[in-house]
Design an enzyme around this catalytic site. Structure first.
Site, PDB file in Angstrom:
ATOM      1  N   ARG A  41      20.563  -7.264  30.179  1.00 58.59           N
ATOM      2  CA  ARG A  41      19.816  -6.021  30.306  1.00 58.59           C
ATOM      3  C   ARG A  41      19.458  -5.850  31.775  1.00 58.59           C
ATOM      4  O   ARG A  41      19.135  -6.821  32.461  1.00 58.59           O
ATOM      5  CB  ARG A  41      18.532  -6.032  29.447  1.00 58.59           C
ATOM      6  CG  ARG A  41      18.802  -5.822  27.963  1.00 58.59           C
ATOM      7  CD  ARG A  41      19.261  -4.393  27.694  1.00 58.59           C
ATOM      8  NE  ARG A  41      19.508  -4.121  26.286  1.00 58.59           N
ATOM      9  CZ  ARG A  41      20.701  -4.211  25.722  1.00 58.59           C
ATOM     10  NH1 ARG A  41      21.751  -4.616  26.427  1.00 58.59           N
ATOM     11  NH2 ARG A  41      20.849  -3.907  24.442  1.00 58.59           N
TER      12      ARG A  41
ATOM     13  N   GLU B 269      19.330   2.708  34.360  1.00 57.95           N
ATOM     14  CA  GLU B 269      20.595   3.353  33.962  1.00 57.95           C
ATOM     15  C   GLU B 269      20.305   4.724  33.354  1.00 57.95           C
ATOM     16  O   GLU B 269      19.331   4.890  32.618  1.00 57.95           O
ATOM     17  CB  GLU B 269      21.314   2.490  32.907  1.00 57.95           C
ATOM     18  CG  GLU B 269      21.858   1.196  33.413  1.00 57.95           C
ATOM     19  CD  GLU B 269      22.533   0.391  32.295  1.00 57.95           C
ATOM     20  OE1 GLU B 269      22.743   0.936  31.185  1.00 57.95           O
ATOM     21  OE2 GLU B 269      22.840  -0.786  32.529  1.00 57.95           O
TER      22      GLU B 269
ATOM     23  N   HIS C  76      27.963  -0.959  32.366  1.00 56.53           N
ATOM     24  CA  HIS C  76      27.425  -1.457  31.095  1.00 56.53           C
ATOM     25  C   HIS C  76      28.506  -1.462  30.006  1.00 56.53           C
ATOM     26  O   HIS C  76      28.314  -0.914  28.918  1.00 56.53           O
ATOM     27  CB  HIS C  76      26.223  -0.599  30.661  1.00 56.53           C
ATOM     28  CG  HIS C  76      25.328  -1.281  29.677  1.00 56.53           C
ATOM     29  ND1 HIS C  76      24.003  -0.966  29.541  1.00 56.53           N
ATOM     30  CD2 HIS C  76      25.567  -2.260  28.755  1.00 56.53           C
ATOM     31  CE1 HIS C  76      23.460  -1.704  28.589  1.00 56.53           C
ATOM     32  NE2 HIS C  76      24.388  -2.499  28.104  1.00 56.53           N
TER      33      HIS C  76
END
Length: 338
Positions: free
Chosen positions: A209, A238, A255
């Site tokens: 994360r 993000e 990601h």
């Protein structure tokens, strides 16, 4: 039964049509209270915040996320309202392992990293971390494991402290959930203090994360040489990532470490099974990922073949050229098989 589904969840259309009377597809960031108020179930990804703002006053009985992480779900609120939920632990563990293996092979090829003389520290040894442990062992690396919650339950034999990783590791890779606060908080686990205590100028990899690694502190560590290089797949804030950090890292991807077709199919199957269990419905036939293109010639050399199947440079080049297309690159990800 009415189900609202994130329109970027792959391979789900035919299967969910077998068990739901009405299926509505929408972008994950466009789920609104008006959209979900008459739904029985939601199937989401990380871009949909499932909390009181979205769900208050709705008919929703079940929320399924086709992801490992669930920090986008307010589980306390769902429990208060009697709304069941499910995630997909381990669904893309082998996909992330493929990503890490390809990164390590590129470090060997392009940075001269001798893997058999390298110590890798794995922070977080759950489904994903265990797969990374296997990959690193197969590559001949010395492996150190850091997972305080597991160590406290199982005993510290076989585990190392974070301080030991900071002192001994040439590569440190993060695979923890995002936990804000408490004894085992992982928010900014890698902060300025962490980077300031590194002994071997390691390579840093984060595919867990974004907030596990303090991005400003990482940028400073790259600037001052405390960190040799970095590979970042998950970013703070993000999709508005730090352009300075993106420019500086060796590999920066949007990601997608867990985005193999195999991992996506696993997640879709798991979330459908969880929804069907909750509503006591028959589980549809398992969805399968598409085959690789016909005629693809794979090398007999194992390392070359691994990079033919997945080379993270391609994703990194695409993101560095067009960082504003972060979400588009995720949402329209090309076929990748493990």
């Amino acid at each position: 039964m009415r189900v609202i589904v994130d329109d970027k969840i792959p391979y789900i259309n035919t299967a969910i049509a077998q068990v739901a009377d009405e299926v509505v597809y929408a972008p994950g960031s466009k789920f609104t209270p008006e959209l979900v108020k008459d739904a029985d179930a939601l199937i989401v990804r990380t871009r949909t915040l499932c909390n009181s703002d979205l769900l208050e006053g709705s008919k929703v009985q079940f929320v399924g996320t086709a992801t490992i992480g669930f920090d986008h779900i307010d589980t306390a609120y769902l429990a208060q309202k009697g709304i069941a939920w499910g995630n997909c632990p381990g669904c893309n563990a082998t996909s992330v392992a493929q990503y890490i293996k390809s990164v390590l092979l590129l470090l060997k090829r392009e940075h001269g990293l001798s893997l058999t003389d390298t110590t890798i520290g794995i922070v977080g040894v759950g489904h994903v971390g265990k797969e990374i442990q296997t990959v690193a062992g197969q590559l001949g690396m010395r492996v150190m494991l850091n997972d305080p919650p597991r160590a406290e339950k199982e005993g510290w034999a076989g585990f190392s402290t974070l301080q030991q990783l900071m002192e001994q590791c040439d590569v440190i890779t993060f695979h923890t959930p995002l936990v804000r606060g408490g004894k085992h908080s992982t928010y900014h686990l890698a902060d300025r203090t962490f980077f300031g205590k590194l002994s071997r100028k390691p390579y840093i990899i984060n595919s867990s994360r974004g907030e596990v690694v303090d991005n400003e502190a990482l940028f400073e560590a790259l600037e001052n040489g405390t960190v040799r290089q970095a590979v970042i797949d998950t970013w703070e804030n993000e999709p508005q990532l730090s352009l300075g950090l993106l420019d500086k890292v060796y590999i920066g991807t949007p990601h997608i470490a867990g985005y193999s077709a195999d991992g996506k199919a696993n997640a879709t199957n798991m979330v459908l099974e969880a929804m069907c269990r909750h509503f006591n419905l028959p589980v549809p036939a398992k969805v399968l990922p598409p085959d690789l293109p016909a005629g693809l010639q794979l090398s007999d050399d194992a390392e070359e073949r691994a990079l033919q199947l997945y080379n993270p440079h391609n994703d990194s080049i695409a993101l560095k050229r067009n960082p504003e297309k972060f979400e588009e690159l995720r949402g329209n990800y090309p076929l990748r098989r493990e």
